[in-house]
Design a protein around this motif. Structure first.
Motif, PDB file in Angstrom:
ATOM      1  N   ASP A  65       0.766  -1.244  -0.002  1.00 49.40           N
ATOM      2  CA  ASP A  65      -0.045  -0.039   0.061  1.00 49.40           C
ATOM      3  C   ASP A  65       0.927   1.272   0.062  1.00 49.40           C
ATOM      4  N   PRO A  66       1.765   1.482   0.856  1.00 52.26           N
ATOM      5  CA  PRO A  66       2.967   2.607   0.711  1.00 52.26           C
ATOM      6  C   PRO A  66       3.516   2.786  -0.686  1.00 52.26           C
ATOM      7  N   ASP A  67       3.779   1.775  -1.488  1.00 55.48           N
ATOM      8  CA  ASP A  67       4.443   1.747  -2.451  1.00 55.48           C
ATOM      9  C   ASP A  67       3.329   2.262  -3.584  1.00 55.48           C
ATOM     10  N   ALA A  68       2.215   2.094  -3.444  1.00 59.26           N
ATOM     11  CA  ALA A  68       1.137   2.492  -4.150  1.00 59.26           C
ATOM     12  C   ALA A  68       0.828   4.035  -4.491  1.00 59.26           C
ATOM     13  N   PHE A  69       0.883   4.575  -3.183  1.00 63.20           N
ATOM     14  CA  PHE A  69       0.829   5.924  -2.675  1.00 63.20           C
ATOM     15  C   PHE A  69       2.306   6.885  -3.202  1.00 63.20           C
ATOM     16  N   LEU A  70       3.262   6.004  -2.879  1.00 63.81           N
ATOM     17  CA  LEU A  70       4.503   6.599  -3.617  1.00 63.81           C
ATOM     18  C   LEU A  70       4.466   6.645  -4.963  1.00 63.81           C
ATOM     19  N   TRP A  71       3.920   5.815  -5.746  1.00 62.61           N
ATOM     20  CA  TRP A  71       3.718   5.846  -7.303  1.00 62.61           C
ATOM     21  C   TRP A  71       2.820   7.179  -7.776  1.00 62.61           C
ATOM     22  N   PHE A  72       1.738   6.987  -6.846  1.00 65.24           N
ATOM     23  CA  PHE A  72       0.720   8.157  -7.204  1.00 65.24           C
ATOM     24  C   PHE A  72       1.232   9.565  -6.917  1.00 65.24           C
ATOM     25  N   LEU A  73       2.039   9.616  -5.889  1.00 66.26           N
ATOM     26  CA  LEU A  73       2.821  10.915  -5.677  1.00 66.26           C
ATOM     27  C   LEU A  73       3.561  11.281  -6.742  1.00 66.26           C
ATOM     28  N   ASN A  74       4.294  10.435  -7.466  1.00 67.90           N
ATOM     29  CA  ASN A  74       5.118  10.637  -8.366  1.00 67.90           C
ATOM     30  C   ASN A  74       4.318  10.884  -9.803  1.00 67.90           C
ATOM     31  N   TRP A  75       3.344  10.274  -9.901  1.00 66.95           N
ATOM     32  CA  TRP A  75       2.528  10.236 -11.193  1.00 66.95           C
ATOM     33  C   TRP A  75       2.059  11.669 -11.417  1.00 66.95           C
ATOM     34  N   TRP A  76       1.319  12.101 -10.574  1.00 68.40           N
ATOM     35  CA  TRP A  76       0.434  13.472 -11.070  1.00 68.40           C
ATOM     36  C   TRP A  76       1.655  14.570 -11.397  1.00 68.40           C
ATOM     37  N   PRO A  77       2.763  14.924 -10.867  1.00 69.14           N
ATOM     38  CA  PRO A  77       3.793  15.785 -11.409  1.00 69.14           C
ATOM     39  C   PRO A  77       4.255  15.281 -12.826  1.00 69.14           C
ATOM     40  N   TYR A  78       4.530  13.909 -12.484  1.00 75.27           N
ATOM     41  CA  TYR A  78       5.223  13.447 -13.777  1.00 75.27           C
ATOM     42  C   TYR A  78       4.486  13.737 -14.940  1.00 75.27           C
ATOM     43  N   ALA A  79       2.730  13.318 -14.940  1.00 69.77           N
ATOM     44  CA  ALA A  79       1.867  13.562 -16.172  1.00 69.77           C
ATOM     45  C   ALA A  79       1.667  14.807 -16.529  1.00 69.77           C
ATOM     46  N   VAL A  80       1.805  15.684 -15.683  1.00 68.74           N
ATOM     47  CA  VAL A  80       1.573  17.079 -15.933  1.00 68.74           C
ATOM     48  C   VAL A  80       2.669  17.791 -16.247  1.00 68.74           C
ATOM     49  N   GLY A  81       3.528  17.369 -16.085  1.00 63.27           N
ATOM     50  CA  GLY A  81       5.150  17.908 -16.426  1.00 63.27           C
ATOM     51  C   GLY A  81       5.529  17.513 -17.747  1.00 63.27           C
ATOM     52  N   HIS A  82       4.928  16.330 -18.295  1.00 60.63           N
ATOM     53  CA  HIS A  82       5.132  15.822 -19.523  1.00 60.63           C
ATOM     54  C   HIS A  82       3.799  15.918 -20.684  1.00 60.63           C
ATOM     55  N   GLY A  83       2.905  16.674 -20.147  1.00 55.19           N
ATOM     56  CA  GLY A  83       1.753  16.887 -20.929  1.00 55.19           C
ATOM     57  C   GLY A  83       0.789  15.676 -21.242  1.00 55.19           C
ATOM     58  N   LEU A  84       0.702  14.712 -20.222  1.00 59.92           N
ATOM     59  CA  LEU A  84       0.000  13.591 -20.409  1.00 59.92           C
ATOM     60  C   LEU A  84      -1.339  13.863 -19.645  1.00 59.92           C
ATOM     61  N   ASN A  85      -2.361  13.137 -20.046  1.00 59.38           N
ATOM     62  CA  ASN A  85      -3.693  13.032 -19.386  1.00 59.38           C
ATOM     63  C   ASN A  85      -3.569  12.392 -17.935  1.00 59.38           C
ATOM     64  N   PRO A  86      -3.550  13.310 -16.768  1.00 56.91           N
ATOM     65  CA  PRO A  86      -3.224  12.651 -15.513  1.00 56.91           C
ATOM     66  C   PRO A  86      -4.429  11.517 -15.174  1.00 56.91           C
ATOM     67  N   PHE A  87      -5.263  11.419 -15.574  1.00 50.98           N
ATOM     68  CA  PHE A  87      -6.552  10.742 -15.228  1.00 50.98           C
ATOM     69  C   PHE A  87      -6.316   9.261 -15.781  1.00 50.98           C
ATOM     70  N   VAL A  88      -5.580   9.071 -16.906  1.00 55.34           N
ATOM     71  CA  VAL A  88      -5.187   7.742 -17.238  1.00 55.34           C
ATOM     72  C   VAL A  88      -4.039   7.423 -17.573  1.00 55.34           C
ATOM     73  N   THR A  89      -3.569   6.468 -17.107  1.00 54.70           N
ATOM     74  CA  THR A  89      -2.169   5.917 -17.306  1.00 54.70           C
ATOM     75  C   THR A  89      -2.180   4.586 -18.086  1.00 54.70           C
ATOM     76  N   HIS A  90      -1.050   4.476 -18.825  1.00 57.97           N
ATOM     77  CA  HIS A  90      -0.658   3.029 -19.494  1.00 57.97           C
ATOM     78  C   HIS A  90       0.989   2.854 -18.956  1.00 57.97           C
ATOM     79  N   ALA A  91       1.222   3.365 -17.959  1.00 55.42           N
ATOM     80  CA  ALA A  91       2.542   3.068 -17.396  1.00 55.42           C
ATOM     81  C   ALA A  91       2.419   2.032 -16.618  1.00 55.42           C
ATOM     82  N   VAL A  92       1.450   1.469 -16.117  1.00 49.88           N
ATOM     83  CA  VAL A  92       1.123   0.182 -15.454  1.00 49.88           C
ATOM     84  C   VAL A  92       0.003  -0.521 -16.041  1.00 49.88           C
ATOM     85  N   TYR A  93      -0.005  -1.787 -15.686  1.00 46.78           N
ATOM     86  CA  TYR A  93      -1.088  -2.558 -16.204  1.00 46.78           C
ATOM     87  C   TYR A  93      -1.236  -2.463 -17.871  1.00 46.78           C
TER      88      TYR A  93
END
Length: 583
Positions: A65-93
């Motif tokens: 569970d902590p690993d999941a939250f660590l990933w999300f903390l990284n995902w939102w700034p990464y997605a916005v910073g790279h011009g990606l749609n933050p509501f959908v990810t193809h980086a996992v699954y």
């Protein structure tokens, strides 16, 4: 103008008194926040301070569970910073991806911690948020209690009992979204100020809309349950009030509905993806056990080990057995009901405690693990959305009510002797709720092989390729940290961000149980394991497969059928799959 003894007008003197009172109030608020921050750091932060970037505040025995939250903390700034749609990810699954809006991604927490994430990384950001969680919860409960009682020390007691409650210390082991509950007491303050005429209708609506918006972006589950119990509280208050005052409750209800409407407008992009995606229900039963109210689990220092044989019978893990109130706090509630139960406020608080407690028990009633009669939550489980809420987590409202009751009860002391006796019981309550800091529930470390830590992966993985890590799923949640370490340069065929990815046959591993445990011996994969594995690799477009950990050894024989030579490098076993092999 009326002139006072010093020759100054009474209006001027009154203004100075107000200024002094405001200054004293601000000073008390600052002192309370500082005290609660200090308590949080002393309890949970000392071992973390030298290792903020690779140790975290969470359960080291189960880091998923902590690993999941660590990933999300990284995902939102990464997605916005790279011009990606933050509501959908193809980086996992991958390649199917995930609707992030349906997961417990806590974007508001990610935004608040953005400077720390960008400079020190998501682990440090996670630690900061988790250390702030109990302190902010205690402080906001203090603000509510002080507004009601106008008494500093009773409010400190009420704030502490909420911010460092069993609920909070339990979820502080794993759940960032459920630990950040400081808005739960704070949402009541605008309502009380509006009812008392201190906050105008427009200001009330806009302020409440802001609080609701942020709460939704912290935890949709807390937002939903807060809405339900807020509505119940409003109806109880209206029912206890005089008949002629019910029009006022109707007007307040309309303004609350307007605030929800404004919040919905602000959240409309998020809500679009939330309702477009699939809801991922939590598996398992997490209902509070009635015995847990007076019998602690092992996360509590006093009595936790003594009653371990009993608490092991409670349903749910130690993060979900958070109903322990303790006998001293039960005694405070009983004495409050005895002394104040006939007043309108006493009736309201007592009824709400009963409502929340019964709801937190879920259904059926469980006592020491034994099920008996059905309870009202059986009807709630048939309702849309709210049925996914876990009853044991409703104890957050129980502790807020008990904290407020404690503050009111303390503030009403008639004499010094009575006050000392009451404070002795409050101290006993605090001691009985103290966390078992020696149990190892609040400290874990990241597990990043040198293959990723020293950059070796660059010699083997190509930008954007899909990697399957075994074990996958919950047992392989560490792989999400490897992905962060690698700058999100590859995609994961698995992941642990939601509990259920069923629905698309290409996104559901046919070797599920063996994959997510990494143990092909314990969970045999069947005679057609090689064919199933080939189909899985082809369906997901996997070009590299990584094994790690001792249980992954059982997969070597299965993988040998692919005709690929394993490469031992940097703490992982790597298989590079050609286009023809994956097919």
């Amino acid at each position: 103008m009326v002139v006072g003894p010093s020759g100054r007008g009474s209006e001027e003197l009154g203004s100075e008194a107000v200024d002094r009172g405001a200054g004293r109030t601000k000073g008390q608020s600052a002192a309370a926040l500082g005290a609660f921050l200090l308590i949080s750091v002393l309890m949970f932060g000392i071992p973390l301070l030298p290792h903020l970037t690779h140790s975290y505040l969470g359960n080291g025995a189960d880091p998923a569970d902590p690993d999941a939250f660590l990933w999300f903390l990284n995902w939102w700034p990464y997605a916005v910073g790279h011009g990606l749609n933050p509501f959908v990810t193809h980086a996992v699954y991958a390649p199917c991806g995930l609707d992030v809006a349906t997961a417990t991604s806590a974007p508001a927490a990610s935004l608040a911690a953005l400077p720390v994430t960008l400079t020190l990384g998501p682990v440090a950001a996670f630690n900061l948020l988790m250390l702030l969680a109990p302190a902010l919860a205690a402080w906001c409960a203090f603000l509510l209690c002080r507004y009601v009682t106008n008494a500093f020390w009773p409010s400190m007691a009420g704030g502490y009992l909420f911010g460092f409650s069993t609920y909070e210390i339990a979820h502080l082991t794993a759940h960032l979204n459920l630990s950040l509950v400081f808005l739960v007491p704070l949402v009541i303050l605008p309502l009380l100020r509006h009812v008392r005429g201190e906050l105008g209708p427009n200001a009330f609506v806009w302020l409440l809309a802001l609080i609701l918006t942020v709460q939704f972006l912290l935890s949709t589950e807390v937002f939903a349950t807060m809405t339900v119990f807020g509505a119940i509280a409003l109806m109880v208050a209206a029912g206890l009030g005089p008949h002629e005052g019910r029009r006022g409750f109707r007007d307040v209800g309309i303004r609350i509905a307007l605030a929800y409407g404004l919040a919905a407008v602000a959240l409309s992009p998020y809500l679009y993806y939330f309702f477009q995606g699939s809801v991922y229900p939590t598996r398992g039963v997490f209902d509070a056990d009635l015995a847990n109210v007076v019998i602690p689990s092992t996360i509590t220092a006093v009595g936790g080990q003594t009653f371990a044989s009993v608490s092991r019978k409670f349903v749910g893990n130690f993060a979900e057995t958070a109903a322990y109130v303790g006998l001293p706090l039960v005694g405070i509630f009983a004495m409050f009901v005895w002394s104040r139960g006939r007043s309108a406020a006493g009736k309201f608080l007592s009824i709400m405690v009963a409502v929340v407690l019964v709801a937190s028990l879920g259904s059926p009633l469980r006592i020491r693990g034994h099920s008996s009669i059905p309870l009202p939550w059986a009807l709630v489980r048939r309702l849309p959305m709210i049925r996914f809420a876990l009853p044991d987590r409703l104890t957050v409202y129980l502790f807020l009510l008990l904290g407020l009751i404690t503050a009111v009860w303390l503030a009403a002391s008639a004499n010094r002797r009575e006050a000392w006796l009451k404070w002795a019981l409050v101290v006993a309550s605090s001691v009985s709720l103290f966390p078992n800091l020696a149990g190892g529930y609040w400290h874990g470390s990241t597990n990043i092989p040198s293959f990723f830590a020293d950059g070796t992966y660059r010699n083997y993985l190509t930008q954007g390729e899909i990697v399957l890590v075994i074990p996958a799923g919950r047992a392989g949640a560490d792989a999400q940290l490897w992905q962060i370490e690698a700058g999100m340069s590859f995609r994961l065929a698995g992941g642990y961000l939601v509990r259920d990815t069923s629905g698309d046959p290409h996104c559901t591993p046919p070797l599920d149980r063996a994959l997510v445990t990494g143990n092909a011996r314990r969970y045999p994969v069947g005679p057609d394991a090689l064919g199933q594995l080939r189909a899985l690799l082809a369906a997901r477009g996997v070009r590299t497969l990584l094994l790690y950990g001792p249980l992954a050894e059982s997969w070597r024989q299965v993988l040998a059928g692919l005709g690929l030579a394993p490469v031992e490098v940097g703490g992982v076993t790597l298989y590079q799959i050609g286009q023809e092999s994956g097919a």
